[in-house]
Write a protein that holds these residues in place. Structure first.
Motif, PDB file in Angstrom:
ATOM      1  N   ARG A 287       0.980  -1.531   0.593  1.00  0.00           N
ATOM      2  CA  ARG A 287      -0.043   0.022  -0.278  1.00  0.00           C
ATOM      3  C   ARG A 287       0.941   0.684   0.155  1.00  0.00           C
ATOM      4  N   VAL A 288       2.131   1.479   0.671  1.00  0.00           N
ATOM      5  CA  VAL A 288       2.704   2.445   0.601  1.00  0.00           C
ATOM      6  C   VAL A 288       3.684   2.484  -0.908  1.00  0.00           C
ATOM      7  N   LEU A 289       4.081   1.074  -1.374  1.00  0.00           N
ATOM      8  CA  LEU A 289       4.977   1.915  -2.424  1.00  0.00           C
ATOM      9  C   LEU A 289       3.962   1.899  -3.443  1.00  0.00           C
ATOM     10  N   GLY A 290       2.641   1.567  -3.197  1.00  0.00           N
ATOM     11  CA  GLY A 290       1.231   1.813  -4.214  1.00  0.00           C
ATOM     12  C   GLY A 290       1.370   3.626  -4.003  1.00  0.00           C
ATOM     13  N   ALA A 291       1.176   4.126  -2.942  1.00  0.00           N
ATOM     14  CA  ALA A 291       0.822   5.466  -3.057  1.00  0.00           C
ATOM     15  C   ALA A 291       2.111   5.919  -3.971  1.00  0.00           C
ATOM     16  N   GLY A 292       3.591   5.924  -3.604  1.00  0.00           N
ATOM     17  CA  GLY A 292       4.516   6.525  -4.233  1.00  0.00           C
ATOM     18  C   GLY A 292       4.332   6.408  -5.430  1.00  0.00           C
ATOM     19  N   ALA A 293       3.789   4.888  -5.835  1.00  0.00           N
ATOM     20  CA  ALA A 293       3.500   4.875  -7.166  1.00  0.00           C
ATOM     21  C   ALA A 293       2.825   5.555  -8.230  1.00  0.00           C
ATOM     22  N   ASP A 301       2.580  10.756 -15.751  1.00  0.00           N
ATOM     23  CA  ASP A 301       1.494  10.243 -16.564  1.00  0.00           C
ATOM     24  C   ASP A 301       2.173   8.849 -17.562  1.00  0.00           C
ATOM     25  N   ILE A 302       2.520   7.971 -17.068  1.00  0.00           N
ATOM     26  CA  ILE A 302       3.371   7.076 -17.929  1.00  0.00           C
ATOM     27  C   ILE A 302       2.652   6.487 -18.622  1.00  0.00           C
ATOM     28  N   ASP A 303       2.980   5.005 -19.083  1.00  0.00           N
ATOM     29  CA  ASP A 303       2.322   4.429 -19.757  1.00  0.00           C
ATOM     30  C   ASP A 303       1.974   2.676 -18.843  1.00  0.00           C
ATOM     31  N   ARG A 304       3.115   2.941 -17.562  1.00  0.00           N
ATOM     32  CA  ARG A 304       3.084   1.849 -16.965  1.00  0.00           C
ATOM     33  C   ARG A 304       3.896   1.446 -15.364  1.00  0.00           C
ATOM     34  N   VAL A 305       3.993   1.306 -14.918  1.00  0.00           N
ATOM     35  CA  VAL A 305       4.845   0.952 -13.529  1.00  0.00           C
ATOM     36  C   VAL A 305       4.946  -0.039 -13.588  1.00  0.00           C
ATOM     37  N   VAL A 306       6.444  -0.784 -14.000  1.00  0.00           N
ATOM     38  CA  VAL A 306       6.843  -2.573 -13.618  1.00  0.00           C
ATOM     39  C   VAL A 306       7.715  -2.447 -12.007  1.00  0.00           C
ATOM     40  N   LEU A 307       7.437  -3.498 -11.163  1.00  0.00           N
ATOM     41  CA  LEU A 307       8.296  -4.213  -9.718  1.00  0.00           C
ATOM     42  C   LEU A 307       9.438  -5.150 -10.392  1.00  0.00           C
ATOM     43  N   GLY A 308      10.221  -4.532  -9.064  1.00  0.00           N
ATOM     44  CA  GLY A 308      11.169  -5.725  -9.247  1.00  0.00           C
ATOM     45  C   GLY A 308      11.853  -5.325  -8.186  1.00  0.00           C
ATOM     46  N   GLY A 309      12.585  -6.483  -7.536  1.00  0.00           N
ATOM     47  CA  GLY A 309      13.704  -6.827  -6.981  1.00  0.00           C
ATOM     48  C   GLY A 309      13.475  -8.311  -5.885  1.00  0.00           C
TER      49      GLY A 309
END
Length: 376
Positions: A287-293, A301-309
Motif C-alpha cells: 500500500r505504501v509502495l502504491g501511494a508513491g507509485a 502520466d506514464i504508461d506503466r509501472v514495473v516492479l522488481g527487486g
C-alpha cells in the motif's frame, strides 16, 4: 540527445559513420535470428543502399553480422538476409547491492550466458569491495562457453545512488556515506583491466527493460530490495535528469513526522515500506509502495509501472495487486477511465545486473544517453 530526432533516419556523412553503423546494428539486434535484408535496412534508416552495403560489409568483416539466408524471390534476385552475431562480443554486468554482488556475462543480443552471486558488505573498506567485484568479473568470464578468450567490451557496474554516472564518482550512498567522492569507475577499471561504466541500480534495470521491449514507451521501474528507488524511461529513453539525480523515488516524504530514514530525512517511503516488509506486513508495504507509485503516475502520466527487486520477488502477486489497487483508486477519483497497468520484471535482483551489462552494450546500438540533455 533527443531520440525522436536522432533515430528518425541515417545521415550519409563521413563524420557520422559510427552513428549510421549503430542504426544498422540496432535493427539487426531487433530483427533477431530471422534477420533483415539490406533493402529494409536502407528503408528503415533512410540511408542509401550503397551506404548500407558498405556498413554491413564492415560489420561482417568485424564478425558482428552474418548471413541468415535469403528471402523468397518476388520476380528479381532473392535478397540476402543479415543477422547480428550475438557471441561476437560480450559485456559483464555487476550489481553491487548492500549485502550481495550479482555478476552476469551477456552477449550482444543481451542474453545472459553466465551468472554468479557473491556475499558483499558495501560498508567494508573499498579495497575489499573492489577485490570481490574483480573476482566476480573473472569468474563469469571464465564460466562462458569459450572461457576468458571471448571478447569483452567492458564492465557495467550498478549500485545504490546517489552517484554521478558521467564521472563515475559515488556520492553519499544511502546508508554508506563513506563512499562520498569515491572514483569507483576508475578504481574498478584498474582492478579488472576493462573499461567500466557506472550507474544507479534502478537506471541500469530500466535501461535493460527498455531495450528488451523495443518500444518507445513511458514507464517507471520501481526496485524494492535492500532499498527503494526508481528508473524512469520516457519516450523509450532512460531519463537521468540534468544532475543525474532522477529516480530518487524512495526518499519522497509521505509522513512529515514519520520514522527516521537512513538518508537523514523522516517519513520517507523507503523507510515506511521496508519497515512494513520487515515486520511481515506485505499488504501495508504494498500500500505504501502504491501511494508513491500513484504520485509518480500522476506527476509524469506514464504508461506503466514495473516492479522488481528481491522483496517484491518474495510476494509478487501481493505487491502487484496492492500497488495496482492504490493506482486504480486514484484513477477513479480523478475520473480516469483506464488505470495504468502494473507488472513485475521477474528475476528478483537479476534485472539490475543484466541492465548493468546493457550500460556497456547500449552505445553500440546508439541507445545510451538518450534522456534529453546528456550524453554518455
Amino acid at each position: 540527445m533527443n531520440r525522436s530526432n536522432s533515430r528518425s533516419g541515417g545521415a550519409n556523412l563521413p563524420a557520422l559513420r559510427h552513428h549510421n553503423a549503430s542504426l544498422v546494428l540496432d535493427l539487426l539486434r531487433i530483427a533477431g535470428e530471422q534477420g533483415i535484408s539490406r533493402l529494409e535496412l536502407a528503408e528503415r534508416t533512410g540511408l542509401t543502399p550503397q551506404a548500407v552495403s558498405k556498413i554491413t560489409a564492415r560489420l561482417r568483416t568485424e564478425g558482428l553480422a552474418a548471413e541468415a539466408g535469403r528471402l523468397a524471390s518476388t520476380g528479381g534476385k532473392p535478397r540476402t538476409v543479415l543477422r547480428l552475431v550475438p557471441d561476437a562480443g560480450h559485456a559483464v554486468g555487476l550489481h553491487l547491492d548492500r549485502d550481495e554482488l550479482t555478476a552476469v556475462l551477456a552477449d550482444l543480443a543481451g542474453a545472459t550466458v553466465a551468472t554468479r552471486s557473491f556475499p558483499l558488505d558495501l560498508g567494508a573498506p573499498a579495497a575489499e569491495v573492489l577485490a570481490t567485484a574483480a573476482r566476480a568479473v573473472r569468474t563469469v568470464r571464465a564460466e562462458a562457453p569459450r572461457g576468458e578468450d571471448r571478447q569483452v567490451f567492458g564492465v557495467g557496474a550498478a549500485l545504490p545512488g546517489p552517484l554521478d554516472h558521467r564521472s563515475g564518482v559515488l556520492h553519499r550512498v544511502t546508508g554508506f556515506p563513506q563512499w562520498d567522492g569515491y572514483p569507483l569507475r576508475d578504481a574498478l577499471a584498474a582492478h579488472t583491466g576493462l573499461p567500466v561504466v557506472l550507474d544507479k541500480d534502478t537506471n541500469a534495470a530500466a535501461l535493460g527493460l527498455a531495450l528488451r521491449e523495443r518500444a518507445d514507451a513511458d514507464f517507471a521501474y520501481l526496485h524494492l530490495g535492500t532499498g527503494l528507488g526508481a528508473g524512469l524511461v520516457l519516450g523509450g529513453a532512460l531519463h537521468r535528469g540534468v544532475r543525474t539525480g532522477a529516480g530518487e523515488f524512495g526518499h519522497q516524504t509521505l509522513q512529515l513526522d514519520g520514522p527516521p530514514c537512513d538518508c537523514g530525512g523522516r517519513g520517507c517511503i523507503e523507510a515506511l515500506c521496508l519497515a512494513a516488509a520487515a515486520r511481515g506486513d506485505v499488504a501495508e508495504a504494498a500500500r505504501v509502495l502504491g501511494a508513491g507509485a500513484a504520485n509518480l503516475v500522476g506527476l509524469l502520466d506514464i504508461d506503466r509501472v514495473v516492479l522488481g527487486g528481491r522483496t517484491v520477488a518474495a510476494h509478487e502477486d501481493a505487491y502487484v495487486e496492492g500497488v495496482r489497487a492504490v493506482i486504480e483508486e486514484r484513477a477513479r477519483r480523478e475520473g480516469v477511465t483506464a488505470a495504468v497497468p502494473v507488472t513485475v520484471a521477474g528475476g528478483g535482483d537479476r534485472p539490475v545486473a543484466e541492465g548493468a551489462a546493457h550500460l556497456v552494450l547500449a552505445p553500440l546500438f546508439g541507445r545510451a544517453g538518450e534522456d534529453g540533455g546528456e550524453g554518455s
